[in-house]
Design a protein around this motif. Structure first.
Motif, PDB file in Angstrom:
ATOM      1  N   TYR A  49       1.360  -1.308  -0.099  1.00 23.70           N
ATOM      2  CA  TYR A  49       0.108   0.375  -0.190  1.00 23.70           C
ATOM      3  C   TYR A  49       0.738   1.360  -0.019  1.00 23.70           C
ATOM      4  CZ  TYR A  49       0.989  -1.547   4.426  1.00 23.70           C
ATOM      5  OH  TYR A  49       2.204  -1.814   6.016  1.00 23.70           O
ATOM      6  N   ASN A  50       0.461   2.325  -0.060  1.00 15.73           N
ATOM      7  CA  ASN A  50       1.064   3.502  -0.355  1.00 15.73           C
ATOM      8  C   ASN A  50       0.811   4.793   0.669  1.00 15.73           C
ATOM      9  OD1 ASN A  50       0.368   2.877  -3.532  1.00 15.73           O
ATOM     10  ND2 ASN A  50       1.936   3.168  -2.745  1.00 15.73           N
ATOM     11  N   GLY A  51      -0.771   4.513   1.137  1.00 16.14           N
ATOM     12  CA  GLY A  51      -0.771   5.759   1.974  1.00 16.14           C
ATOM     13  C   GLY A  51      -1.903   5.374   2.671  1.00 16.14           C
ATOM     14  N   ILE A  52      -2.289   6.330   3.992  1.00 13.66           N
ATOM     15  CA  ILE A  52      -3.137   6.205   5.048  1.00 13.66           C
ATOM     16  C   ILE A  52      -4.163   6.920   4.856  1.00 13.66           C
ATOM     17  CG2 ILE A  52      -2.187   4.152   6.221  1.00 13.66           C
ATOM     18  CD1 ILE A  52      -1.403   6.425   8.309  1.00 13.66           C
ATOM     19  N   ASP A  53      -5.489   7.311   5.798  1.00 15.29           N
ATOM     20  CA  ASP A  53      -6.080   8.314   5.794  1.00 15.29           C
ATOM     21  C   ASP A  53      -7.090   7.925   7.354  1.00 15.29           C
ATOM     22  OD1 ASP A  53      -9.342   7.477   4.773  1.00 15.29           O
ATOM     23  OD2 ASP A  53      -8.042   7.097   3.516  1.00 15.29           O
ATOM     24  N   ILE A  54      -7.072   9.294   7.443  1.00 15.64           N
ATOM     25  CA  ILE A  54      -6.835   8.842   9.780  1.00 15.64           C
ATOM     26  C   ILE A  54      -8.056  10.055  10.037  1.00 15.64           C
ATOM     27  CG2 ILE A  54      -5.827   7.212  10.093  1.00 15.64           C
ATOM     28  CD1 ILE A  54      -4.997  11.030  11.095  1.00 15.64           C
ATOM     29  N   SER A  55      -8.453   9.728  11.104  1.00 14.93           N
ATOM     30  CA  SER A  55      -9.554  11.000  11.636  1.00 14.93           C
ATOM     31  C   SER A  55      -9.224  10.213  13.388  1.00 14.93           C
ATOM     32  CB  SER A  55     -11.080  10.940  11.293  1.00 14.93           C
ATOM     33  OG  SER A  55     -11.709   9.640  11.742  1.00 14.93           O
ATOM     34  N   SER A  56     -10.459  11.688  13.941  1.00  8.65           N
ATOM     35  CA  SER A  56     -10.403  11.423  15.339  1.00  8.65           C
ATOM     36  C   SER A  56     -10.401   9.985  15.353  1.00  8.65           C
ATOM     37  CB  SER A  56     -10.827  12.493  15.983  1.00  8.65           C
ATOM     38  OG  SER A  56     -10.086  13.549  16.334  1.00  8.65           O
ATOM     39  N   TYR A  57     -11.190   8.882  14.675  1.00 10.09           N
ATOM     40  CA  TYR A  57     -11.362   7.752  15.228  1.00 10.09           C
ATOM     41  C   TYR A  57     -10.691   7.195  15.625  1.00 10.09           C
ATOM     42  CZ  TYR A  57     -12.806   2.899  14.765  1.00 10.09           C
ATOM     43  OH  TYR A  57     -13.580   1.445  14.535  1.00 10.09           O
ATOM     44  N   GLN A  58      -9.121   7.374  15.116  1.00 10.85           N
ATOM     45  CA  GLN A  58      -8.286   6.495  15.317  1.00 10.85           C
ATOM     46  C   GLN A  58      -7.731   6.748  16.938  1.00 10.85           C
ATOM     47  OE1 GLN A  58      -8.080   7.435  12.364  1.00 10.85           O
ATOM     48  NE2 GLN A  58      -9.019   4.968  11.522  1.00 10.85           N
ATOM     49  N   GLY A  59      -7.638   8.187  17.386  1.00 11.57           N
ATOM     50  CA  GLY A  59      -7.120   8.185  18.540  1.00 11.57           C
ATOM     51  C   GLY A  59      -5.542   8.347  18.547  1.00 11.57           C
ATOM     52  N   PHE A  60      -5.159   8.530  20.038  1.00 15.00           N
ATOM     53  CA  PHE A  60      -3.142   9.507  19.710  1.00 15.00           C
ATOM     54  C   PHE A  60      -2.819   7.998  18.542  1.00 15.00           C
ATOM     55  CE2 PHE A  60       0.726   8.686  21.275  1.00 15.00           C
ATOM     56  CZ  PHE A  60       0.599  10.139  21.472  1.00 15.00           C
ATOM     57  N   ILE A  61      -2.547   8.777  17.792  1.00 10.65           N
ATOM     58  CA  ILE A  61      -1.864   8.052  16.796  1.00 10.65           C
ATOM     59  C   ILE A  61       0.354   8.484  17.546  1.00 10.65           C
ATOM     60  CG2 ILE A  61      -0.905   7.539  14.792  1.00 10.65           C
ATOM     61  CD1 ILE A  61      -3.183   8.120  13.335  1.00 10.65           C
ATOM     62  N   ASP A  62       1.199   6.961  17.170  1.00 12.60           N
ATOM     63  CA  ASP A  62       2.083   6.799  17.731  1.00 12.60           C
ATOM     64  C   ASP A  62       3.240   6.890  16.399  1.00 12.60           C
ATOM     65  OD1 ASP A  62       4.910   6.605  18.233  1.00 12.60           O
ATOM     66  OD2 ASP A  62       4.890   4.692  19.816  1.00 12.60           O
ATOM     67  N   TRP A  63       3.500   7.924  15.507  1.00 13.08           N
ATOM     68  CA  TRP A  63       3.846   8.175  14.187  1.00 13.08           C
ATOM     69  C   TRP A  63       5.404   7.812  13.728  1.00 13.08           C
ATOM     70  CZ3 TRP A  63       0.670   9.308  10.338  1.00 13.08           C
ATOM     71  CH2 TRP A  63      -0.392   9.647  10.409  1.00 13.08           C
ATOM     72  N   ALA A  64       6.076   7.911  15.483  1.00 11.54           N
ATOM     73  CA  ALA A  64       7.650   7.407  15.089  1.00 11.54           C
ATOM     74  C   ALA A  64       7.249   5.956  14.906  1.00 11.54           C
ATOM     75  CB  ALA A  64       8.182   7.816  16.431  1.00 11.54           C
TER      76      ALA A  64
END
Length: 244
Positions: A49-64
Motif C-alpha cells: 500500500y502507499n498511504g493511509i487516511d485517518i481521523s479522530s476515530y483512530q485516537g492518539f497515534i504514535d507517528w514514530a
C-alpha cells in the motif's frame, strides 16, 4: 472514512490555540525533513500500500512507529467537518506525521447543514496552507438535505474556493457507488480518492479514473490502536502528482 461518534468541540478557540502552539514548535525545530521523507520514492511498485487516511476515530497515534512502515509514504488527515467541527487530534497528527517524514494532506467532510462559505472558512483557517504537503481533499459521502444538483453545485463551489486559496484543485474522496451515482462525470477531471473495499479496482463512470484507491478499512499499522484505511496509487500515478 467518517469519524464514528465524533464530538463537536464547544471551544473552537482552544483547538486553534493548540494547533498554533504545535505548529510554532515545529517551526522552532527547524522544520527539517526526516531521512525517510527525503528518501521517499515517487512510486514504489513493490509496496503493499502507499498511504493511509485517518481521523479522530483512530485516537492518539504514535507517528514514530507509523513511520517505520516502509510502505507508507503519505497520509490524509481529517481536519474539519461542516461549519464548526475541528478534529481535536489534528494538530498532533499533522505536526508529528511531518516530523517523522510522511507527506501529509488534510481533508474536509462536507455536509448539507451549513453553507459552503462557512464550511470553507472553517477548513481554510484550520488546515493552514503553510503545513500542507499534498493537495487538499474534500470528502463527499452523503447528500443529506441536498438534491443531486445541489450537491454538485455545492462541491463545485467548495472546489473553487480551495483553488483560490490553496492554488490547486482539491482531491475528491467518495465511495465508488456514491461517486458514480451523484458526482460523475462532473468531477472526473479531478484527482479522485475512491473507496472500494474489494480486490477489484474502482470503476468510474463516463471514462473516469481514480488517482488513489482506498481498498481496505481494516488495515493494521504499528502505532495505531484501531483499524485504519489502506490506500494504493493507480498504477500510472506517482506521488509528485498530488504534491502541493
Amino acid at each position: 472514512m467518517t469519524d464514528k461518534g465524533h464530538i463537536h468541540s464547544s471551544r473552537p478557540w482552544l483547538c486553534f490555540a493548540l494547533l498554533a502552539m504545535l505548529l510554532m514548535g515545529a517551526c522552532q525545530n527547524g522544520g527539517k525533513k526526516s531521512d525517510k521523507r527525503a528518501d521517499v520514492p515517487l512510486r514504489n511498485p513493490e509496496a503493499k500500500y502507499n498511504g493511509i487516511d485517518i481521523s479522530s476515530y483512530q485516537g492518539f497515534i504514535d507517528w514514530a512507529k507509523v513511520s517505520s512502515d516502509k510502505d507508507i509514504s503519505f497520509v490524509y488527515i481529517k481536519a474539519t467537518e461542516g461549519a464548526t467541527y475541528r478534529s481535536p487530534h489534528y494538530a498532533h497528527n499533522i505536526t508529528q506525521a511531518r516530523r517523522y517524514g510522511l507527506f501529509v494532506g488534510s481533508y474536509h467532510y462536507i455536509t448539507s447543514t451549513s453553507t459552503i462559505d462557512e464550511q470553507f472558512e472553517n477548513f481554510s483557517k484550520f488546515a493552514l496552507k503553510s503545513v500542507q504537503d499534498l493537495i487538499p481533499m474534500v470528502d463527499v459521502e452523503v447528500r443529506g438535505e441536498w438534491s443531486r444538483s445541489q450537491l454538485i453545485d455545492s462541491v463545485e463551489k467548495f472546489c473553487q474556493l480551495v483553488e483560490k486559496h490553496y492554488g490547486v484543485q482539491p482531491m475528491i474522496y467518495s465511495t465508488m457507488g456514491f461517486y458514480n451515482k451523484n458526482l460523475a462525470p462532473r468531477f472526473n477531471k479531478h484527482h479522485l480518492y475512491i473507496g472500494r473495499y474489494s480486490n477489484e479496482k474502482p470503476e468510474i463512470n463516463w471514462e473516469g479514473e481514480y488517482t488513489i484507491w482506498q481498498y481496505s478499512e481494516t488495515g493494521i499499522i504499528p502505532g495505531i490502536d484501531s483499524y485504519v484505511d489502506l490506500c494504493r496509487f493507480h498504477e500510472d500515478v506517482w506521488l509528485d502528482e498530488i504534491l502541493l
